[in-house]
Scaffold this active site. Structure first.
Site, PDB file in Angstrom:
ATOM      1  N   HIS A 134       0.372   2.156  -2.265  1.00 22.51           N
ATOM      2  CA  HIS A 134       1.115   1.163  -2.010  1.00 22.51           C
ATOM      3  C   HIS A 134       0.517   0.457  -1.877  1.00 22.51           C
ATOM      4  O   HIS A 134      -0.793   0.346  -1.203  1.00 22.51           O
ATOM      5  CB  HIS A 134       2.302   1.402  -1.121  1.00 22.51           C
ATOM      6  CG  HIS A 134       1.630   1.843   0.088  1.00 22.51           C
ATOM      7  ND1 HIS A 134       1.291   0.871   0.959  1.00 22.51           N
ATOM      8  CD2 HIS A 134       1.794   3.011   0.826  1.00 22.51           C
ATOM      9  CE1 HIS A 134       0.651   1.444   1.628  1.00 22.51           C
ATOM     10  NE2 HIS A 134       1.398   3.129   2.031  1.00 22.51           N
ATOM     11  N   CYS A 156      -0.280   7.898   3.411  1.00 24.78           N
ATOM     12  CA  CYS A 156      -0.136   7.675   1.917  1.00 24.78           C
ATOM     13  C   CYS A 156      -1.446   6.277   2.067  1.00 24.78           C
ATOM     14  O   CYS A 156      -2.500   6.582   3.084  1.00 24.78           O
ATOM     15  CB  CYS A 156       0.496   5.903   2.505  1.00 24.78           C
ATOM     16  SG  CYS A 156       2.378   6.280   2.569  1.00 24.78           S
TER      17      CYS A 156
END
Length: 181
Positions: A134, A156
Site C-alpha cells: 500500500h 505490510c
C-alpha cells in the site's frame, strides 16, 4: 505590532492550506484509481526483498521497475502471529485491490496460506491477516520518501503514493508475490 499581523496572517493561511490539503487526502475526495496498463507491459510477478528493502515488478523474469519500501516494525523473520509486526516470507499472490482503504490504494496479499495457518494453529495463536502492499496513510501522502526512515507498518509493504499508483496499474489480481527474507 504592525509587522506581526502580516506574519500571523501568512502563518494562518499556510496552516489552513495544509489542513485543507490533508483533510482532502484523508477523506479521499477526488481520488481516481489508475487504469490498468496494457496486458503486454503488466508485471507477471513481484519480488519483495526484505533485506534490501526493495520491491521489484517482473515481467517473465525480467525486472520492469523497482522501488524502496518500508516493512513491518519488527521486520526480521517470518510473520508468526497476529500483532507481531512482521512482514511474512514466502509465496503469495495479490488476491484483491482496495481503492478506498485507509492507505492510498491497497493490494491485499493471500497471507495466510495453508502453511501459515497450520503453524499458527500448532502454536495456538492467530496467524493474522490483512497483509497489503500500500501507499501512505490517507492524509499523510506529503511524507513521501520520509516514510523510508524506519519500518513502521503492522507487517505490510509500504511505498509512496505515486509509487503505489504505478504498481497498481502494473499488477493484476492473481499476480504472484515472492517475499524473500
Amino acid at each position: 505590532m504592525i509587522v506581526r499581523r502580516p506574519v500571523i496572517i501568512a502563518g494562518a493561511v499556510v496552516l489552513l492550506g495544509f489542513a485543507a490539503y490533508t483533510g482532502w487526502e484523508f477523506l479521499q475526495l477526488g481520488r481516481t484509481v489508475p487504469p490498468l496498463a496494457s496486458a503486454e507491459v503488466r508485471a507477471t510477478s513481484i519480488v519483495v526483498d526484505k533485506q534490501t528493502r526493495r520491491i521489484t515488478l517482473l515481467r517473465n523474469g525480467e525486472a520492469l521497475k523497482s522501488y524502496e519500501m518500508s516493512l513491518g516494525g519488527n521486520p526480521v523473520g517470518h510473520k508468526q502471529q497476529e500483532g507481531d509486526s512482521r512482514t511474512p516470507e514466502g509465496n503469495y499472490a495479490v488476491d484483491s485491490k482496495n481503492p478506498r482503504s485507509r492507505f492510498h490504494l491497497a493490494m491485499h496479499l493471500s497471507y495466510p496460506n495453508a502453511s501459515d495457518l497450520d503453524g499458527a494453529r500448532r502454536r495456538g495463536v492467530s496467524a493474522g491477516g490483512d497483509i497489503m502492499i500500500h501507499g501512505l496513510p490517507n492524509g499523510l501522502g506529503w511524507l513521501s520518501d520520509w516514510h523510508l526512515r524506519r519500518d513502521w507498518t503492522d507487517g505490510c509493504i509500504a511505498v509512496t503514493n505515486a509509487e503505489i499508483e504505478e504498481i497498481w496499474a502494473m499488477v493484476d489480481i492473481g499476480t504472484g508475490v515472492q517475499i524473500k527474507p
